[in-house]
Enzyme design. Structure first.
Site, PDB file in Angstrom:
ATOM      1  N   SER A 406       0.830  -1.207   0.000  1.00  0.00           N
ATOM      2  CA  SER A 406       0.000   0.000   0.000  1.00  0.00           C
ATOM      3  C   SER A 406       0.867   1.262   0.000  1.00  0.00           C
ATOM      4  O   SER A 406       0.334   2.368  -0.059  1.00  0.00           O
ATOM      5  CB  SER A 406      -0.926   0.012   1.214  1.00  0.00           C
ATOM      6  N   HIS A 427      -2.651  -2.583  -5.960  1.00  0.00           N
ATOM      7  CA  HIS A 427      -3.012  -2.209  -4.593  1.00  0.00           C
ATOM      8  C   HIS A 427      -4.517  -2.317  -4.410  1.00  0.00           C
ATOM      9  O   HIS A 427      -5.257  -1.460  -4.893  1.00  0.00           O
ATOM     10  CB  HIS A 427      -2.520  -0.794  -4.281  1.00  0.00           C
ATOM     11  N   GLU A 439      -5.670   0.268  -7.331  1.00  0.00           N
ATOM     12  CA  GLU A 439      -4.619   1.147  -7.846  1.00  0.00           C
ATOM     13  C   GLU A 439      -3.603   0.276  -8.579  1.00  0.00           C
ATOM     14  O   GLU A 439      -3.018  -0.633  -7.988  1.00  0.00           O
ATOM     15  CB  GLU A 439      -3.938   1.899  -6.698  1.00  0.00           C
ATOM     16  N   ASN A 477      -3.710   6.873  -0.545  1.00  0.00           N
ATOM     17  CA  ASN A 477      -3.173   6.963   0.818  1.00  0.00           C
ATOM     18  C   ASN A 477      -2.308   8.201   1.013  1.00  0.00           C
ATOM     19  O   ASN A 477      -2.226   8.751   2.109  1.00  0.00           O
ATOM     20  CB  ASN A 477      -2.385   5.694   1.165  1.00  0.00           C
TER      21      ASN A 477
END
Ligand code: T1G
Length: 697
Positions: A406, A427, A439, A477
Site C-alpha cells: 500500500s 493495490h 490502484e 493513501n
C-alpha cells in the site's frame, strides 16, 4: 428513415428499430427517427400496430447523457413519449437487455410491453442527480402503484423482467428475439381486438403520507436531493391531472439539471468509464491470465483470492505452513459464504470454488505455472524482496509478479528480480473482494502489456482501476495522509474529533475520519506514524502526540471496543471516549495553543482544501494521470460522496481562486503543510479548471 432508426413493414405491423450503438441512447437523431417512424406507420392505413425495438445488446439505455448541459433539441423526449402514446395505432415496446431512464419511459409510452427473460428495467436518473424527465414519475405509479414506483425511482435500481411483470411494468415475458416477440405479441393483441391502452388514461394511484416519504428518502440520501424530489414528482402524479403532473415533473427536472450535484454525478458517470481508458494502452494486448497465485492468506490475500475465484480464475494460495494455509482457506470460505448468502453464487458454485478452483500450497514450486502472482505479505521491504527473489526463480517466463503493497517503493521491489519489466503494483483495498478500487501502480521498468494486464485483470475482478505512479501512498493513501493531518491540526487548534466527524458526515461522507480510523484500526495509523518517524520527519511538520497515547492504551478502535469512541457490545455507533478530550486539552495547553471555535463550514473547507491541494500535487507530479483519476480513487476507495463527483470536481464547483486564496492565507501560519500546489496556482493564473485538464488529456 434515419441511419439510426430503421422502418420496416411486416403485413399490418410496422417495426421501428433503433440502431445507435453502443446502447441506443436517445440522442436527437434517434428521437427524430422514432417520431418519423410512428408518423410513417400512421400514414399507412394497412398498418394496425407499431413495434418499437432496439438493435444490439440493449433496448434503450436512456437519454443521451452526452447531450446534457447543451441546449435541448426537438423533438423533446417528453413530447415524443406523449406522441407515441397518443398514436391511434396499437404501440408495443419489445424490450431486451437494459431499458433504462428515457428508454423505459419510451416503453411506458407504448400501450403494451413485452420483454425477454433477461431484460432489466429501471429509472436510474437519481444516479445522475436528476429524476425521470419524460413521464416516468407520472406513468410508472399508474401501472405499479406508489410504493413500487417510489422504490424503483428513488433508488434507481434495476428490476429484472420477472419483477417488472409482477408489478405491472411489462405485460409479457417471451423467449424469442425482440423482433419475434414484438411481432407475435402484436398479432396476438390485434387478433383479440385489444384496444390501445394509454397509461396516462389509467386512474392515479392511491396517495401516501408524502411528507413522511419525502423526509425518509431525504435522510437516506445523505445530502443528495434528487431522490427526495422524486417523491414530490410522484406526489404530483396522484394529486394533479396528468398534463399538470407532467409539467411539475419537468419543472423539478429542470431545477435538478442546474444543480452542482447533477454536475458531480455525471462527471462520476463518465469518469468511472474514462479512468481505465489510458492512451498508452490503446492497441496493447494484455497477457492471458487464467491461473493466479496469491502469497499470504491474511485478510487482504484471502480477499484477493476470493475476488479472483468469483471471477472464474484458478487460484493457488501459498502460505508458510499447512495450518496457515488452512486458516487462509477458512477466510476465503467465509468470504464465499457471504457471496452465497447474497445470491452471487449457488451452493454448487461454492463447492466448486472452494474444492476445485482453489489450491492450497506451502511450497513456491506450486506457483511455477501460474500466469500472475500477487503477494500480500507483511509490509516490510526486506520481506517483499525475499518473496520476489523466490518468485523470480520459480515462476515461468512471462508470468507477472505483482505486489499488493500500500505504500512501499515498487521500483525497489522490481529491482530485486531479473524481470523488472514483469513487475507491477496491484493495490487492493480491504476488503479486497468488496471494495471496487484497484490502484495499478506502475514502476519505471514495467512493460506496457503488463500494465494492460493489470487493468484487464482488475476489470475482470469488477474493479475500478486507476493508474498510479510510485510514491509513498501512491494516490489515495498519500492524499488521505494529508487531509487526515489537516483534521489532526484542527483538533489541536480547537475542533473536537466528534465535531469534525459530524461536519464531514453532513458534507456527505458515510463516516468522519475519526470514526473511519476506529473502524480500520488505530494500530494501522500508529504503524505509519512510527515508520515515518524512523524515516525522519521534517522538523517544520506540525505533529500531534495524543493519537499515540490512545494506541499505547491498547485502544485500537472498534476491534478493541475503544478508540476515539467507546463501542458498546452490539452497537455499531460509538459514544465519544471522554479520555480523548482530556489528552487533547493537555496537549493544547502544553503547546500553548488557545483553542478556537470551528464552524462545520470551516471544518469542511479546511479538510477539503488540504485534500485538493495534495491531489493537485499528485496530478502535477504525474502520480495520477488526470484529475478524474484522483476523483475516482477517492470515490471508490475512500467513500467520498459521489454527488460531488470527487474532490477535484468539488474544487471546480466551489471555485479554485478562493480555494487557493484560503490555502495561501493558511500558508502564512504553516508554510510547510499549506505550501500551495504548483498546478493549483497555474490553473488559477490561467483561468482553467481541473476538468479542463480532463478534457485536454
Ligand atoms: N448516454 C450516453 N452514453 C451512454 C449512456 C447514455 N445514457 N449509457 C452508456 N453510455 C456509454 C458509456 O459512457 C460507454 O461509453 C458506453 O456507452 C458503454 O457503456 C429524460 C434524463 C446501459 C447498463 O443512466 O447504466 O434517460 O466509455 O460501459 O457496462 O428521464 O451503460 O464506451 O465511450 O456502461 O454494458 C438514464 C446509463 C439516462 C443508463 C450498459 N440512463 N448507462 O452498461 O456499458 S438520463 C442511464 C448504463 C435519462 C430521462 C433521463 C450502462 C448500461 P464509452 P457501459 P455496460
Amino acid at each position: 428513415m434515419s441511419d439510426v432508426v430503421a422502418y420496416e413493414k411486416q403485413g399490418e405491423i410496422a417495426l421501428v428499430t433503433i440502431h445507435n450503438p453502443p446502447v441506443n441512447a436517445l440522442g436527437q437523431a434517434v428521437r427524430q427517427g422514432l417520431l418519423d417512424g410512428v408518423l410513417q406507420a400512421e400514414a399507412d392505413d394497412e398498418v394496425k400496430a407499431i413495434v418499437i425495438l432496439g438493435e444490439g445488446r440493449v433496448f434503450i439505455a436512456g437519454a443521451d447523457i452526452k447531450e446534457f448541459g447543451k441546449p435541448p433539441t426537438e423533438p423533446f423526449l417528453p413530447d415524443l413519449c406523449g406522441r407515441i402514446e397518443a398514436s391511434p395505432k396499437l404501440v408495443i415496446a419489445s424490450m431486451h437487455g437494459a431499458s433504462l431512464g428515457g428508454g423505459l419511459e419510451v416503453a411506458l409510452a407504448a400501450h403494451y410491453r413485452v420483454a425477454v427473460p433477461g431484460a432489466k428495467v429501471g429509472l436510474p436518473e437519481v444516479h445522475l442527480g436528476l429524476l425521470p424527465g419524460a413521464g416516468g414519475t407520472q406513468r410508472m405509479p399508474r401501472l405499479t402503484g406508489v410504493e413500487a414506483a417510489l422504490d424503483l425511482i428513488t433508488t434507481g435500481r434495476h428490476a429484472g423482467a420477472a419483477e417488472a411483470l409482477k408489478i405491472g411494468l411489462i405485460d409479457r415475458i417471451a423467449e424469442g428475439s425482440p423482433r419475434e416477440n414484438g411481432i407475435a405479441f402484436a398479432k396476438e393483441l390485434l387478433g383479440e381486438g385489444k384496444a390501445r391502452r394509454a397509461v396516462s388514461d389509467l386512474p392515479p394511484p392511491a396517495p401516501i403520507d408524502w411528507d413522511a416519504a419525502y423526509e425518509a428518502v431525504l435522510a437516506k440520501g445523505r445530502g443528495q436531493i434528487a431522490p427526495a424530489m422524486c417523491v414530490r414528482a410522484v406526489q404530483a402524479s396522484v394529486e394533479l391531472p396528468f398534463a399538470e403532473g407532467m409539467k411539475r415533473e419537468r419543472d423539478i427536472f429542470m431545477e435538478l439539471m442546474q444543480t452542482d450535484q447533477r454536475k458531480g454525478m455525471i462527471h462520476a458517470f463518465f469518469s468511472e468509464r474514462a479512468v481505465s481508458n489510458l492512451p498508452e494502452l490503446k492497441g496493447v494486448a494484455p497477457r492471458d491470465v487464467s491461473a493466479l497465485g496469491v502469497i499470504g492468506g491474511g485478510t487482504m490475500g484471502a480477499g484477493i483470492a476470493t475476488a479472483a475465484l468469483l471471477a472464474g480464475l484458478q487460484v493457488v494460495m501459498l502460505e508458510m505452513s499447512p495450518e496457515a494455509a488452512d486458516a487462509a482457506k477458512g477466510r476465503i470460505s467465509g468470504n464465499l459464504q457471504g457471496a452465497l448468502k447474497r445470491g452471487k453464487i449457488d451452493q454448487a458454485g461454492f463447492e466448486t470454488l472452494t474444492e476445485k478452483a482453489l489450491t492450497l500450497a506451502t511450497d513456491y514450486a506450486a506457483l511455477s505455472d501460474v500466469d500472475l502472482v500477487i503477494e500480500a505479505v507483511f509490509e516490510e521491504m526486506s520481506v517483499k524482496k525475499q518473496v520476489f527473489e523466490k518468485l523470480d526463480a520459480v515462476c515461468k517466463p512471462g508470468a507477472i509478479l505483482a505486489s499488493n503493497t500500500s505504500y512501499l517503493d515498487v521500483n525497489e521491489i522490481a529491482a530485486a528480480t531479473k524481470r523488472p519489466a514483469d513487475v507491477i503494483g496491484l493495490h487492493f483495498f480491504s476488503p479486497a473482494h468488496v471494495m471496487k478500487l484497484l490502484e495499478v501502480v506502475v514502476p519505471d521498468a514495467t512493460a506496457p502489456d503488463v500494465v494492460a494486464t493489470g487493468f484487464a485483470l482488475g476489470k475482470r475482478l469488477g474493479k475500478i482501476c486507476v493508474r498510479a505512479g510510485v510514491c509513498d501512498g501512491f494516490i489515495g493513501n498519500r492524499i488521505l495522509a494529508t487531509y487526515r493531518t489537516a483534521a489532526d491540526h484542527m483538533v489541536l487548534d480547537g475542533a473536537s474529533p466528534y465535531e469534525i466527524d459530524k461536519a464531514l458526515t453532513a458534507f456527505g461522507f458515510a463516516m468522519g475520519p475519526f470514526a473511519v480510523a476506529d473502524l480500520a484500526g488505530l494500530d494501522i495509523g500508529w504503524a505509519v506514524r512510527k515508520r515515518k518517524r524512523e524515516e525522519g520527519i521534517d522538523p517544520r511538520a506540525r505533529t500531534t502526540d495524543y493519537p499515540d497515547l490512545i494506541c499505547e492504551e491498547g485502544w485500537f478502535g472498534q476491534k478493541t471496543g475503544k478508540g476515539y469512541y467507546i463501542y458498546e457490545a452490539g452497537k455499531r455507533a460509538g459514544i465519544p471516549n471522554p479520555k480523548i478530550m482530556e489528552w487533547i486539552e493537555a496537549e493544547r495547553s502544553a503547546k500553548g495553543i488557545t483553542p478556537q471555535d470551528f464552524t462545520h463550514e470551516q471544518i469542511v473547507r479546511k479538510y477539503m482544501a488540504a485534500m485538493v491541494n495534495e491531489a493537485a500535487k499528485v496530478v502535477g507530479e504525474g502520480i495520477a494521470r488526470r484529475p478524474l483519476d484522483v476523483d475516482m480513487t477517492l470515490l471508490f476507495g475512500y467513500g467520498f460522496p459521489r454527488y460531488w463527483g470527487g474532490p477535484l470536481m468539488w474544487a471546480d464547483i466551489v471555485g479554485l481562486p478562493d480555494l487557493l486564496a484560503d490555502i495561501e492565507r493558511w500558508a502564512e501560519e504553516d508554510p510547510f503543510f499549506w505550501e500551495p500546489a504548483p498546478l493549483l496556482k497555474e490553473l488559477v493564473e490561467t483561468g482553467r479548471s481541473f476538468d479542463d485538464l480532463n478534457k485536454a488529456a
